[in-house]
Design a protein around this motif. Sequence first.
Motif, PDB file in Angstrom:
ATOM      1  N   GLU A  43     -17.169   5.369  50.112  1.00 11.63           N
ATOM      2  CA  GLU A  43     -15.903   4.660  50.404  1.00 11.63           C
ATOM      3  C   GLU A  43     -14.899   5.957  50.421  1.00 11.63           C
ATOM      4  O   GLU A  43     -15.393   6.819  48.945  1.00 11.63           O
ATOM      5  CB  GLU A  43     -15.336   3.431  48.907  1.00 11.63           C
ATOM      6  CG  GLU A  43     -15.591   2.590  48.900  1.00 11.63           C
ATOM      7  CD  GLU A  43     -15.055   1.565  48.343  1.00 11.63           C
ATOM      8  OE1 GLU A  43     -14.355   1.889  47.670  1.00 11.63           O
ATOM      9  OE2 GLU A  43     -15.741   0.330  48.517  1.00 11.63           O
ATOM     10  N   GLY A  44     -13.515   6.381  50.760  1.00 12.71           N
ATOM     11  CA  GLY A  44     -13.212   7.632  49.987  1.00 12.71           C
ATOM     12  C   GLY A  44     -11.348   7.427  51.200  1.00 12.71           C
ATOM     13  O   GLY A  44     -11.279   7.142  51.422  1.00 12.71           O
ATOM     14  N   VAL A  45     -11.009   8.914  51.008  1.00 10.08           N
ATOM     15  CA  VAL A  45      -9.306   9.969  51.342  1.00 10.08           C
ATOM     16  C   VAL A  45      -9.256  10.435  51.876  1.00 10.08           C
ATOM     17  O   VAL A  45     -10.413  11.624  51.046  1.00 10.08           O
ATOM     18  CB  VAL A  45      -8.747   9.273  50.036  1.00 10.08           C
ATOM     19  CG1 VAL A  45      -7.063   9.092  51.190  1.00 10.08           C
ATOM     20  CG2 VAL A  45      -8.820   7.779  49.504  1.00 10.08           C
ATOM     21  N   ILE A  46      -8.927  10.674  53.026  1.00  8.02           N
ATOM     22  CA  ILE A  46      -8.866  12.015  53.805  1.00  8.02           C
ATOM     23  C   ILE A  46      -8.185  12.534  53.646  1.00  8.02           C
ATOM     24  O   ILE A  46      -6.528  12.225  54.100  1.00  8.02           O
ATOM     25  CB  ILE A  46      -9.484  12.217  54.778  1.00  8.02           C
ATOM     26  CG1 ILE A  46     -11.347  11.121  54.787  1.00  8.02           C
ATOM     27  CG2 ILE A  46      -9.346  13.142  55.987  1.00  8.02           C
ATOM     28  CD1 ILE A  46     -11.386  11.051  56.678  1.00  8.02           C
ATOM     29  N   ASN A  47      -7.272  13.519  53.297  1.00 11.40           N
ATOM     30  CA  ASN A  47      -5.670  13.867  52.837  1.00 11.40           C
ATOM     31  C   ASN A  47      -5.437  15.252  54.415  1.00 11.40           C
ATOM     32  O   ASN A  47      -5.999  16.281  54.204  1.00 11.40           O
ATOM     33  CB  ASN A  47      -4.826  14.634  51.887  1.00 11.40           C
ATOM     34  CG  ASN A  47      -5.245  13.298  51.135  1.00 11.40           C
ATOM     35  OD1 ASN A  47      -4.556  11.622  51.628  1.00 11.40           O
ATOM     36  ND2 ASN A  47      -6.338  13.407  49.602  1.00 11.40           N
ATOM     37  N   LYS A  48      -4.792  15.631  54.910  1.00 10.00           N
ATOM     38  CA  LYS A  48      -4.213  16.917  55.403  1.00 10.00           C
ATOM     39  C   LYS A  48      -2.954  17.651  54.182  1.00 10.00           C
ATOM     40  O   LYS A  48      -2.242  17.050  54.105  1.00 10.00           O
ATOM     41  CB  LYS A  48      -3.775  16.277  56.536  1.00 10.00           C
ATOM     42  CG  LYS A  48      -2.568  17.821  57.528  1.00 10.00           C
ATOM     43  CD  LYS A  48      -3.808  18.279  58.198  1.00 10.00           C
ATOM     44  CE  LYS A  48      -3.375  19.052  59.029  1.00 10.00           C
ATOM     45  NZ  LYS A  48      -3.443  19.996  59.882  1.00 10.00           N
ATOM     46  N   ILE A  49      -3.459  18.837  54.805  1.00  6.16           N
ATOM     47  CA  ILE A  49      -2.717  19.770  52.911  1.00  6.16           C
ATOM     48  C   ILE A  49      -2.742  21.128  53.832  1.00  6.16           C
ATOM     49  O   ILE A  49      -3.883  21.248  53.545  1.00  6.16           O
ATOM     50  CB  ILE A  49      -3.840  19.803  51.685  1.00  6.16           C
ATOM     51  CG1 ILE A  49      -3.922  18.433  50.743  1.00  6.16           C
ATOM     52  CG2 ILE A  49      -2.326  20.677  50.827  1.00  6.16           C
ATOM     53  CD1 ILE A  49      -4.557  18.297  49.876  1.00  6.16           C
TER      54      ILE A  49
END
Length: 166
Positions: A43-49
């Motif tokens: 389970e996780g989250v992918i973010n674009k920074i």
Amino acid sequence: MIINISDLIRKNISKKEINVVLESKNIVDSYETIDVLDPIKVEGVINKIEETISLDGVIKGKIVLSCSRCLQNFNYDLDIEFHEELTNDPDSKDEDLIFINNDDFNLTKIVENNIVMSLPIQRLCKDDCKGLCTVCGENLNLSSCDCENSNYDPRFAKLKNLFSNN
């Protein structure tokens, strides 16, 4: 398992949640093959920074390890938090970033690497594992043996005879 992040790269969305189950039967490391008992859940989250893609998540599952003292297999529960940074910029000089081609990356490889890196160096079936007899090889957790356990340095064998009553 291949994860497509084209919508993140094109900035159509700001984050993408993942909730997957990897159906691997084993994890192959360069030194060993680790059997998987329960499917590995991620389970996780992918973010674009800016130009970096951040992957944060939790790995849960159950694997089989071999005890470092008695060599018996035992079940080991996984509960690993991980953080990875990815980029699709071929000119990036940061060695900590995982380079991805196109808009896809292999989540399985990232998860397997995090599992292998999080495993303890000394793997024990229980904290008070007695190990194996150094003479006969008997598992001292299951039974005892009648071997003479001489825990002395063989370089001092002559000194041992010095104090005998012969």
